[in-house]
Scaffold this motif. Sequence first.
Motif, PDB file in Angstrom:
ATOM      1  N   LEU A 249      -7.656  -2.303  19.686  1.00 12.09           N
ATOM      2  CA  LEU A 249      -7.450  -2.577  21.104  1.00 12.09           C
ATOM      3  C   LEU A 249      -8.782  -2.748  21.805  1.00 12.09           C
ATOM      4  CD1 LEU A 249      -4.698   0.127  21.716  1.00 12.09           C
ATOM      5  CD2 LEU A 249      -4.405  -2.270  21.037  1.00 12.09           C
ATOM      6  N   GLY A 250      -8.952  -3.889  22.466  1.00  9.77           N
ATOM      7  CA  GLY A 250     -10.205  -4.172  23.149  1.00  9.77           C
ATOM      8  C   GLY A 250      -9.992  -4.539  24.605  1.00  9.77           C
ATOM      9  N   SER A 251     -11.086  -4.848  25.291  1.00 10.13           N
ATOM     10  CA  SER A 251     -11.034  -5.158  26.724  1.00 10.13           C
ATOM     11  C   SER A 251     -10.431  -6.529  27.006  1.00 10.13           C
ATOM     12  CB  SER A 251     -12.441  -5.082  27.318  1.00 10.13           C
ATOM     13  OG  SER A 251     -13.317  -6.001  26.682  1.00 10.13           O
ATOM     14  N   LYS A 252     -10.407  -7.421  25.999  1.00  9.43           N
ATOM     15  CA  LYS A 252      -9.831  -8.755  26.177  1.00  9.43           C
ATOM     16  C   LYS A 252      -8.489  -8.909  25.470  1.00  9.43           C
ATOM     17  CE  LYS A 252     -12.440 -12.315  25.481  1.00  9.43           C
ATOM     18  NZ  LYS A 252     -13.453 -13.222  24.859  1.00  9.43           N
ATOM     19  N   ALA A 253      -8.365  -8.315  24.309  1.00  7.18           N
ATOM     20  CA  ALA A 253      -7.158  -8.523  23.500  1.00  7.18           C
ATOM     21  C   ALA A 253      -7.092  -7.452  22.423  1.00  7.18           C
ATOM     22  CB  ALA A 253      -7.161  -9.913  22.870  1.00  7.18           C
ATOM     23  N   GLY A 254      -5.967  -7.430  21.734  1.00  9.35           N
ATOM     24  CA  GLY A 254      -5.787  -6.542  20.598  1.00  9.35           C
ATOM     25  C   GLY A 254      -5.450  -7.340  19.355  1.00  9.35           C
ATOM     26  N   TYR A 255      -5.628  -6.704  18.197  1.00  9.60           N
ATOM     27  CA  TYR A 255      -5.283  -7.319  16.915  1.00  9.60           C
ATOM     28  C   TYR A 255      -4.400  -6.327  16.170  1.00  9.60           C
ATOM     29  CZ  TYR A 255      -5.976  -8.959  12.050  1.00  9.60           C
ATOM     30  OH  TYR A 255      -5.802  -9.400  10.756  1.00  9.60           O
ATOM     31  N   VAL A 256      -3.232  -6.786  15.728  1.00 10.27           N
ATOM     32  CA  VAL A 256      -2.306  -5.951  14.968  1.00 10.27           C
ATOM     33  C   VAL A 256      -1.995  -6.651  13.652  1.00 10.27           C
ATOM     34  CG1 VAL A 256      -0.029  -4.870  14.908  1.00 10.27           C
ATOM     35  CG2 VAL A 256      -1.296  -4.978  17.060  1.00 10.27           C
ATOM     36  N   LYS A 257      -2.127  -5.883  12.564  1.00 11.12           N
ATOM     37  CA  LYS A 257      -1.926  -6.461  11.223  1.00 11.12           C
ATOM     38  C   LYS A 257      -1.145  -5.480  10.365  1.00 11.12           C
ATOM     39  CE  LYS A 257      -2.771  -9.031   7.507  1.00 11.12           C
ATOM     40  NZ  LYS A 257      -1.863  -8.257   6.615  1.00 11.12           N
ATOM     41  N   HIS A 258      -0.035  -5.945   9.804  1.00  9.86           N
ATOM     42  CA  HIS A 258       0.767  -5.141   8.886  1.00  9.86           C
ATOM     43  C   HIS A 258       0.516  -5.584   7.444  1.00  9.86           C
ATOM     44  CE1 HIS A 258       2.954  -4.289  12.623  1.00  9.86           C
ATOM     45  NE2 HIS A 258       3.480  -3.251  12.005  1.00  9.86           N
ATOM     46  N   GLY A 259       0.808  -4.684   6.521  1.00 13.00           N
ATOM     47  CA  GLY A 259       0.747  -5.028   5.102  1.00 13.00           C
ATOM     48  C   GLY A 259      -0.617  -4.802   4.492  1.00 13.00           C
ATOM     49  N   LEU A 260      -0.635  -4.496   3.186  1.00 11.34           N
ATOM     50  CA  LEU A 260      -1.871  -4.241   2.464  1.00 11.34           C
ATOM     51  C   LEU A 260      -2.433  -5.512   1.843  1.00 11.34           C
ATOM     52  CD1 LEU A 260      -0.982  -0.934   0.569  1.00 11.34           C
ATOM     53  CD2 LEU A 260      -2.598  -1.191   2.468  1.00 11.34           C
ATOM     54  N   ASP A 261      -3.736  -5.540   1.699  1.00 14.56           N
ATOM     55  CA  ASP A 261      -4.397  -6.616   0.959  1.00 14.56           C
ATOM     56  C   ASP A 261      -3.733  -6.765  -0.412  1.00 14.56           C
ATOM     57  OD1 ASP A 261      -7.355  -8.081   0.589  1.00 14.56           O
ATOM     58  OD2 ASP A 261      -6.536  -7.238  -1.256  1.00 14.56           O
ATOM     59  N   PRO A 262      -3.513  -8.000  -0.884  1.00 13.80           N
ATOM     60  CA  PRO A 262      -2.756  -8.210  -2.129  1.00 13.80           C
ATOM     61  C   PRO A 262      -3.559  -8.033  -3.407  1.00 13.80           C
ATOM     62  CG  PRO A 262      -3.376 -10.315  -1.191  1.00 13.80           C
ATOM     63  CD  PRO A 262      -3.826  -9.267  -0.202  1.00 13.80           C
ATOM     64  N   GLN A 263      -4.862  -7.804  -3.323  1.00 14.79           N
ATOM     65  CA  GLN A 263      -5.685  -7.835  -4.532  1.00 14.79           C
ATOM     66  C   GLN A 263      -5.383  -6.688  -5.502  1.00 14.79           C
ATOM     67  OE1 GLN A 263      -9.952  -9.467  -3.726  1.00 14.79           O
ATOM     68  NE2 GLN A 263      -9.276  -8.461  -1.837  1.00 14.79           N
ATOM     69  N   GLU A 264      -5.150  -5.481  -4.972  1.00 10.36           N
ATOM     70  CA  GLU A 264      -4.844  -4.363  -5.875  1.00 10.36           C
ATOM     71  C   GLU A 264      -3.565  -4.639  -6.655  1.00 10.36           C
ATOM     72  OE1 GLU A 264      -3.701   0.390  -5.878  1.00 10.36           O
ATOM     73  OE2 GLU A 264      -4.764  -0.447  -4.144  1.00 10.36           O
ATOM     74  N   ALA A 265      -2.534  -5.098  -5.955  1.00  5.98           N
ATOM     75  CA  ALA A 265      -1.270  -5.397  -6.639  1.00  5.98           C
ATOM     76  C   ALA A 265      -1.468  -6.475  -7.702  1.00  5.98           C
ATOM     77  CB  ALA A 265      -0.221  -5.832  -5.623  1.00  5.98           C
ATOM     78  N   ALA A 266      -2.277  -7.486  -7.376  1.00  3.71           N
ATOM     79  CA  ALA A 266      -2.523  -8.559  -8.340  1.00  3.71           C
ATOM     80  C   ALA A 266      -3.238  -8.027  -9.579  1.00  3.71           C
ATOM     81  CB  ALA A 266      -3.339  -9.669  -7.682  1.00  3.71           C
ATOM     82  N   LEU A 267      -4.245  -7.175  -9.369  1.00  2.00           N
ATOM     83  CA  LEU A 267      -4.978  -6.608 -10.500  1.00  2.00           C
ATOM     84  C   LEU A 267      -4.073  -5.723 -11.350  1.00  2.00           C
ATOM     85  CD1 LEU A 267      -8.314  -5.766  -8.655  1.00  2.00           C
ATOM     86  CD2 LEU A 267      -8.053  -7.420 -10.525  1.00  2.00           C
TER      87      LEU A 267
END
Length: 357
Positions: A249-267
Amino acid sequence: MSATPLRVGLVGYGLAGSVFHAPLIATTEGLALDTVVTSNPERQKQARTEHPDVRVAATPDELLARADDLDLVVIASPNKTHVPLATAALKAGLPVVVDKPIAGTAAEARELAALAEERGLLLSVFQNRRWDNDFLTLRRLLAEGELGDVWRFESRFERWRPQPKGGWRESGDPAEIGGLLYDLGSHVVDQALVLFGPVTQVYAEAVVRRAGAETDDDTFIALTHANGVRSHLYASATTAQLGPRFRVLGSKAGYVKHGLDPQEAALREGQRPDTTAGWGTEPESLWGRVGSGESPLTGGGRVEPTLPGDYPAYYAAVAKALLDGGPNPVTALEAAAALDVLEAAHRSARDAVVVKL
């Protein structure tokens, strides 16, 4: 880079060694997986099957007796062995990569850093989550000023594992350096420090939730950064409904991201960066959103494409550091700063106090 790849000895062939380190080493230009150290016959067989040209040693002493035949040692063994094995490898004249956490205390990490500097050797820490897809995307958003001044950073590594799996990572013996505070906590704290710098104040809760569990499996850490950013960090094996991986959360906007990076699952599935098309990419359905004034779940803000994750970049940087004098991708002193925070969090949770750094 040199036409002759650097010969790498890998100590440990459990989850960290077999899933993360060996595949990344084997697919990095300038590196060759020379020897795997494990005393477990099944893991020895696994290593030979997955890497047919690899040599196998039963003990670290057997490996270090051949120090002149090696150019780098990677330590992916249980946490309690990190300091003694890194010390022995450095004293044998070999550069070292250590899986996180490098040590149980910041003082031990700084002692290792001093030894490496004295010997003129690389000592690097495997903080692969700096190359997660969402983290790379967030760094770009911050660099471009998309969020304005950040006020609050929420980061979660949450899982639903209601039954303990056992093993040293869940041991209650302090010597094992187990529990989520030092496991997943090493990642969330390192990421917060990379993004927002030094910390002045730490509050934490570390709880044992599951029947039969011996060490913390539900952990929360609140950080106050010197620049005023507040980080709220969660690491849990007991989360029945998972929250967003990031909410910033910032003074201009926020960023929301769900889910884990796929690299561990791929490995884990046996995929490799050099043979998998679109390595580190995720489906558009998992992309985060940037906006203000409305929930991303009801369409607020714009969809933000997630950059590809890039774990191979870590070992590429290690190879460049050794062959061409490039920078160390993750220094032991950076890891020591994270351990300062983790030690403060442990004290805060134990004594129910706020710890000032």
